[in-house]
Design a protein around this motif. Sequence first.
Motif, short mmCIF file in Angstrom:
data_model
loop_
_atom_site.label_atom_id
_atom_site.label_comp_id
_atom_site.label_asym_id
_atom_site.label_seq_id
_atom_site.Cartn_x
_atom_site.Cartn_y
_atom_site.Cartn_z
N ALA A 49 0.86 -1.18 0.00
CA ALA A 49 0.00 0.00 0.00
C ALA A 49 0.90 1.23 0.00
CB ALA A 49 -0.92 0.02 1.22
N GLU A 99 0.99 5.52 0.16
CA GLU A 99 0.29 6.77 0.47
C GLU A 99 1.23 7.95 0.31
OE1 GLU A 99 -1.14 6.48 4.44
OE2 GLU A 99 -2.65 4.93 3.98
N TYR A 154 -3.09 10.84 0.76
CA TYR A 154 -3.64 10.38 -0.52
C TYR A 154 -3.24 8.92 -0.70
CZ TYR A 154 -4.47 9.83 -5.51
OH TYR A 154 -4.92 9.36 -6.72
N LYS A 155 -4.23 8.05 -0.77
CA LYS A 155 -3.97 6.62 -0.90
C LYS A 155 -3.85 6.27 -2.39
CE LYS A 155 -6.37 5.53 3.40
NZ LYS A 155 -7.43 4.73 4.07
N ALA A 179 -3.82 0.82 -3.22
CA ALA A 179 -4.40 -0.03 -2.19
C ALA A 179 -3.58 -1.31 -2.08
CB ALA A 179 -5.85 -0.36 -2.54
N THR A 229 -1.89 -4.40 -2.69
CA THR A 229 -1.85 -5.19 -3.93
C THR A 229 -0.56 -5.99 -3.96
OG1 THR A 229 -2.25 -5.05 -6.33
CG2 THR A 229 -0.67 -3.50 -5.41
N GLY A 248 -7.20 5.06 -10.15
CA GLY A 248 -6.97 5.50 -8.78
C GLY A 248 -8.04 6.48 -8.33
N PRO A 249 -8.00 6.93 -7.08
CA PRO A 249 -7.04 6.51 -6.06
C PRO A 249 -7.30 5.10 -5.57
CG PRO A 249 -8.69 7.95 -5.10
CD PRO A 249 -8.97 7.92 -6.58
N GLU A 250 -6.43 4.62 -4.68
CA GLU A 250 -6.47 3.25 -4.17
C GLU A 250 -6.48 2.25 -5.33
OE1 GLU A 250 -8.43 2.51 -0.27
OE2 GLU A 250 -9.62 4.27 -0.82
N ARG A 274 -5.20 -0.76 -7.76
CA ARG A 274 -4.70 -2.09 -7.46
C ARG A 274 -4.63 -2.89 -8.76
NH1 ARG A 274 -10.02 -1.88 -7.06
NH2 ARG A 274 -11.27 -3.73 -7.53
#
Length: 277
Positions: A24, A26, A35-36, A39, A41, A226-228, A230
């Motif tokens: 992960a 950030e 800000y992620k 995620a 992965t 994004g965000p997060e 994967r």
Amino acid sequence: MATVIPLKPAQGPTASAVRLTDIAIEFRIKGRPPYKAVAPTSLAVADGEFVAIVGPTGCGKSTLLNAVAGLLKPAAGKVEVYGQALAGLNAEAGYLFQQDAVMPWKTALDNVAIALEIKGVGREDALGAARDWLGRVGLGRFLDRYPHQLSGGQRKRVGLAQVLIRQPKILLMDEPFGPLDAQTRQIMGSLLLDLWAGDRKAVLFVTHDLEEAIALSDRVLIMSAGPEARIIGDHRIDLARPRDAADIRTHPRFHDIHKAIWGQLRAEVIKTYGEEA
């Protein structure tokens, strides 16, 4: 019309040159929540395997590559290189960026030789190795040219020689041929495959060009918007090797693979455009 054959998800390799486990990432922004970017992965690249990553703009492809290079520390998860936890810079990796890393005041020969000189190799030995590598990338007649005297494709060849002369076990490539025209990109792709076939390094190759990813790689990974972001797709490219990066694009199976992967990638690209609207 060719029959579309669904691709089976690729099985993760057992012997890994690179392995990311629940990574992960950030970014801290003053006065705002983190800000992620990525995620949790995971991915694995086997020794000798050529893996491409595609995804919409801003999805974190380069961010993952930087984690493998040791240029940034994940907020969570683990990065392993040949089974060892990565601490600091990845000494086993060579990194080819989108932008030229050549020094304008040095000739092609000196630009390549310095990659060994900074590691303590003697001047004459470094120059000899640099001549050899510039010959391998087709620049044997351009040793004394300065970067401004070279075309974009020729400068990319100098950059490739700069990285490969150090004999890294892992090759990280971030949109390395992005600034080039379509024809030169295909030529550079074929050159890369020819060089890679000699010792089969582990390669992690980031690109926006799905055709380029399929033409070059053993597997294509798809990242979500994004965000997060994967990894949401992992497809084995069952095209025979050796390949020519241009000729392989006319193969019927190439078009089947492209259609199958684009069906998944397209939805993520559309999400990105929707956010910008």
